[in-house]
Design a protein around this motif. Structure first.
Motif, PDB file in Angstrom:
ATOM      1  N   ILE A 213       5.756 -10.401   4.054  1.00 34.49           N
ATOM      2  CA  ILE A 213       6.063 -11.786   4.453  1.00 34.49           C
ATOM      3  C   ILE A 213       6.103 -12.728   3.244  1.00 34.49           C
ATOM      4  O   ILE A 213       5.450 -13.767   3.199  1.00 34.49           O
ATOM      5  N   GLY A 214       6.911 -12.339   2.273  1.00 39.47           N
ATOM      6  CA  GLY A 214       7.153 -13.218   1.132  1.00 39.47           C
ATOM      7  C   GLY A 214       6.063 -13.253   0.076  1.00 39.47           C
ATOM      8  O   GLY A 214       6.149 -14.033  -0.873  1.00 39.47           O
ATOM      9  N   ASN A 215       5.030 -12.410   0.236  1.00 41.47           N
ATOM     10  CA  ASN A 215       3.934 -12.396  -0.739  1.00 41.47           C
ATOM     11  C   ASN A 215       3.784 -11.012  -1.367  1.00 41.47           C
ATOM     12  O   ASN A 215       3.826 -10.009  -0.644  1.00 41.47           O
ATOM     13  N   ILE A 216       3.576 -10.981  -2.675  1.00 38.39           N
ATOM     14  CA  ILE A 216       3.229  -9.703  -3.307  1.00 38.39           C
ATOM     15  C   ILE A 216       1.752  -9.455  -2.988  1.00 38.39           C
ATOM     16  O   ILE A 216       0.885 -10.232  -3.388  1.00 38.39           O
ATOM     17  N   VAL A 217       1.485  -8.378  -2.252  1.00 34.47           N
ATOM     18  CA  VAL A 217       0.103  -8.148  -1.826  1.00 34.47           C
ATOM     19  C   VAL A 217      -0.558  -7.031  -2.636  1.00 34.47           C
ATOM     20  O   VAL A 217      -1.769  -6.842  -2.559  1.00 34.47           O
ATOM     21  N   MET A 218       0.228  -6.317  -3.398  1.00 33.74           N
ATOM     22  CA  MET A 218      -0.331  -5.227  -4.174  1.00 33.74           C
ATOM     23  C   MET A 218       0.650  -4.851  -5.274  1.00 33.74           C
ATOM     24  O   MET A 218       1.859  -4.918  -5.057  1.00 33.74           O
ATOM     25  N   HIS A 219       0.138  -4.499  -6.447  1.00 29.53           N
ATOM     26  CA  HIS A 219       1.016  -3.889  -7.459  1.00 29.53           C
ATOM     27  C   HIS A 219       0.178  -2.995  -8.343  1.00 29.53           C
ATOM     28  O   HIS A 219      -0.975  -3.301  -8.656  1.00 29.53           O
ATOM     29  N   ASP A 220       0.764  -1.881  -8.699  1.00 31.26           N
ATOM     30  CA  ASP A 220       0.022  -0.909  -9.500  1.00 31.26           C
ATOM     31  C   ASP A 220       0.975   0.178  -9.986  1.00 31.26           C
ATOM     32  O   ASP A 220       2.177   0.124  -9.711  1.00 31.26           O
ATOM     33  N   THR A 221       0.396   1.163 -10.649  1.00 33.27           N
ATOM     34  CA  THR A 221       1.235   2.301 -11.042  1.00 33.27           C
ATOM     35  C   THR A 221       1.620   3.057  -9.776  1.00 33.27           C
ATOM     36  O   THR A 221       0.898   3.021  -8.766  1.00 33.27           O
ATOM     37  N   ALA A 222       2.719   3.775  -9.842  1.00 37.70           N
ATOM     38  CA  ALA A 222       3.174   4.531  -8.673  1.00 37.70           C
ATOM     39  C   ALA A 222       2.110   5.558  -8.282  1.00 37.70           C
ATOM     40  O   ALA A 222       1.886   5.805  -7.094  1.00 37.70           O
ATOM     41  N   GLU A 223       1.464   6.099  -9.288  1.00 36.69           N
ATOM     42  CA  GLU A 223       0.425   7.106  -9.043  1.00 36.69           C
ATOM     43  C   GLU A 223      -0.690   6.544  -8.146  1.00 36.69           C
ATOM     44  O   GLU A 223      -1.100   7.175  -7.172  1.00 36.69           O
ATOM     45  N   VAL A 224      -1.155   5.358  -8.480  1.00 39.95           N
ATOM     46  CA  VAL A 224      -2.217   4.720  -7.693  1.00 39.95           C
ATOM     47  C   VAL A 224      -1.698   4.350  -6.300  1.00 39.95           C
ATOM     48  O   VAL A 224      -2.367   4.581  -5.289  1.00 39.95           O
ATOM     49  N   LEU A 225      -0.494   3.810  -6.236  1.00 40.29           N
ATOM     50  CA  LEU A 225       0.046   3.383  -4.935  1.00 40.29           C
ATOM     51  C   LEU A 225       0.238   4.572  -3.994  1.00 40.29           C
ATOM     52  O   LEU A 225       0.000   4.460  -2.797  1.00 40.29           O
ATOM     53  N   ARG A 226       0.616   5.694  -4.552  1.00 38.91           N
ATOM     54  CA  ARG A 226       0.807   6.904  -3.715  1.00 38.91           C
ATOM     55  C   ARG A 226      -0.470   7.342  -3.024  1.00 38.91           C
ATOM     56  O   ARG A 226      -0.444   7.959  -1.979  1.00 38.91           O
ATOM     57  N   GLU A 227      -1.612   7.007  -3.656  1.00 34.70           N
ATOM     58  CA  GLU A 227      -2.911   7.438  -3.113  1.00 34.70           C
ATOM     59  C   GLU A 227      -3.595   6.341  -2.306  1.00 34.70           C
ATOM     60  O   GLU A 227      -4.693   6.542  -1.789  1.00 34.70           O
ATOM     61  N   ASP A 228      -2.947   5.175  -2.242  1.00 31.88           N
ATOM     62  CA  ASP A 228      -3.607   4.041  -1.588  1.00 31.88           C
ATOM     63  C   ASP A 228      -3.553   4.168  -0.056  1.00 31.88           C
ATOM     64  O   ASP A 228      -2.488   4.427   0.514  1.00 31.88           O
ATOM     65  N   ASP A 229      -4.700   3.982   0.587  1.00 28.53           N
ATOM     66  CA  ASP A 229      -4.797   4.166   2.039  1.00 28.53           C
ATOM     67  C   ASP A 229      -3.814   3.293   2.816  1.00 28.53           C
ATOM     68  O   ASP A 229      -3.164   3.743   3.746  1.00 28.53           O
ATOM     69  N   LYS A 230      -3.774   2.015   2.416  1.00 27.78           N
ATOM     70  CA  LYS A 230      -2.895   1.079   3.140  1.00 27.78           C
ATOM     71  C   LYS A 230      -1.430   1.512   3.004  1.00 27.78           C
ATOM     72  O   LYS A 230      -0.683   1.528   3.983  1.00 27.78           O
ATOM     73  N   ILE A 231      -1.049   1.859   1.796  1.00 21.96           N
ATOM     74  CA  ILE A 231       0.333   2.299   1.563  1.00 21.96           C
ATOM     75  C   ILE A 231       0.594   3.582   2.347  1.00 21.96           C
ATOM     76  O   ILE A 231       1.636   3.726   3.000  1.00 21.96           O
ATOM     77  N   ILE A 232      -0.362   4.489   2.318  1.00 20.21           N
ATOM     78  CA  ILE A 232      -0.172   5.761   3.030  1.00 20.21           C
ATOM     79  C   ILE A 232       0.018   5.494   4.517  1.00 20.21           C
ATOM     80  O   ILE A 232       0.970   5.976   5.132  1.00 20.21           O
ATOM     81  N   LYS A 233      -0.861   4.685   5.086  1.00 19.20           N
ATOM     82  CA  LYS A 233      -0.800   4.436   6.531  1.00 19.20           C
ATOM     83  C   LYS A 233       0.462   3.685   6.930  1.00 19.20           C
ATOM     84  O   LYS A 233       1.144   4.042   7.873  1.00 19.20           O
ATOM     85  N   ALA A 234       0.766   2.635   6.170  1.00 15.03           N
ATOM     86  CA  ALA A 234       1.857   1.750   6.611  1.00 15.03           C
ATOM     87  C   ALA A 234       3.223   2.199   6.111  1.00 15.03           C
ATOM     88  O   ALA A 234       4.236   1.919   6.744  1.00 15.03           O
ATOM     89  N   TYR A 235       3.260   2.859   4.957  1.00 16.53           N
ATOM     90  CA  TYR A 235       4.585   3.100   4.349  1.00 16.53           C
ATOM     91  C   TYR A 235       4.894   4.553   4.055  1.00 16.53           C
ATOM     92  O   TYR A 235       6.039   4.897   3.797  1.00 16.53           O
ATOM     93  N   LEU A 236       3.894   5.407   4.050  1.00 14.92           N
ATOM     94  CA  LEU A 236       4.185   6.809   3.742  1.00 14.92           C
ATOM     95  C   LEU A 236       4.127   7.691   4.980  1.00 14.92           C
ATOM     96  O   LEU A 236       4.198   8.912   4.896  1.00 14.92           O
ATOM     97  N   GLY A 237       3.988   7.035   6.125  1.00 14.81           N
ATOM     98  CA  GLY A 237       4.118   7.749   7.387  1.00 14.81           C
ATOM     99  C   GLY A 237       3.064   8.811   7.641  1.00 14.81           C
ATOM    100  O   GLY A 237       3.348   9.836   8.239  1.00 14.81           O
ATOM    101  N   ALA A 238       1.832   8.560   7.150  1.00 15.91           N
ATOM    102  CA  ALA A 238       0.780   9.545   7.418  1.00 15.91           C
ATOM    103  C   ALA A 238      -0.033   9.116   8.620  1.00 15.91           C
ATOM    104  O   ALA A 238      -0.075   7.950   8.968  1.00 15.91           O
TER     105      ALA A 238
END
Ligand code: ATP
Length: 238
Positions: A213-238
């Protein structure tokens, strides 16, 4: 090292809709940076703001250390920023070669330069070379995406911004497009990649930003983002 592109507290609006809220984002030379987020989060608006299609209400955008806020779109293009928009807007009634020529001539009226650009594209996309005389409208979705990317490359960009290049493509074609984006990057072009396909994007990118919603809520290396719970749940379809 100074970033190639730096957005500081950028705010963009559509009328009263506040589409980008204090966006901070940096891209270093040589990187592949992924911009992730769901529908309507503000990804396309971020690219449009960088390429000058939308003028931010406040904030700064520095390109090679110089402000480009308010610069005309063609000047931004000439400075090396190319935006390949969502939806592969190619000319379906023209051949592959004609699409690339037309792309090339909008950047520079120089036959030799355009010819060399087409050769570079055909080296990168042998499949397009085979289909050089085919009408673009009769190509597969993946091939049309290749034409759209090639047309952007005709300008010899320093920064190539790709808006959802994998949209609507079969997984095997997505892989091929991602492989080509990596190759373009290896040849020296910095990449800003918008993707809803977070898995593919985080495999390819060095770093990523997540926009909601128009806000950067997280930024990091791809390696860290791949392991991030929120990213996994919401965007990596786990
Ligand atoms: P998508 O992948 O669906 O395009 P996105 O993350 O790229 O999503 P944006 O297109 O940047 O999202 O849209 C951000 C917000 O701005 C959304 O709320 C959207 O409805 C709104 N918006 C986008 N374009 C316009 C427009 N031309 N006029 C008004 N509002 C718009």
């Amino acid at each position: 090292m100074k970033p190639l592109l730096k957005l500081t507290d950028v705010n963009s609006y559509y009328g009263k809709i506040h589409a980008l809220n204090n966006i901070n984002l940096e891209i270093n030379e040589g990187e592949i940076v992924a911009l992730l987020g769901s529908n309507g989060a503000g990804k396309s608006t971020t690219l449009k703001t960088i390429s000058g299609l939308i003028k931010p209400k406040s904030g700064s955008i520095e390109w090679n250390g110089k402000s480009i806020v308010g610069a005309p779109v063609h000047k931004i293009v000439e400075s090396g920023i190319i935006h390949v928009p969502e939806g592969r807007r190619i000319f379906s009634g023209l051949t592959v070669t004609e699409n690339l020529e037309l792309g090339g001539f909008t950047y520079r009226k120089d036959k030799k330069w355009v010819k060399e650009g087409i050769e570079r594209s055909f080296d990168l996309f042998p499949r397009l070379k085979e289909r050089a005389k085919q009408l673009a409208g009769t190509l597969s979705g993946g091939e049309q995406q290749m034409v759209a990317i090639s047309r952007g490359l005709m300008a010899n960009p320093k920064l190539l911004m790709l808006d959802e290049p994998s949209m609507g493509l079969a997984p095997i074609i997505v892989q091929e497009i991602m492989r080509i984006i990596r190759e373009i990057n290896k040849q020296g072009t910095t990449i800003l990649l918008i993707e809803q396909n977070a898995k593919a994007a985080l495999r390819l990118a060095n770093r990523g930003y997540l926009i909601e919603i128009g806000n950067i809520v997280m930024h990091d290396t791809a390696e860290v983002l791949r392991e991030d719970d929120k990213i996994i749940k919401a965007y990596l379809g786990a």
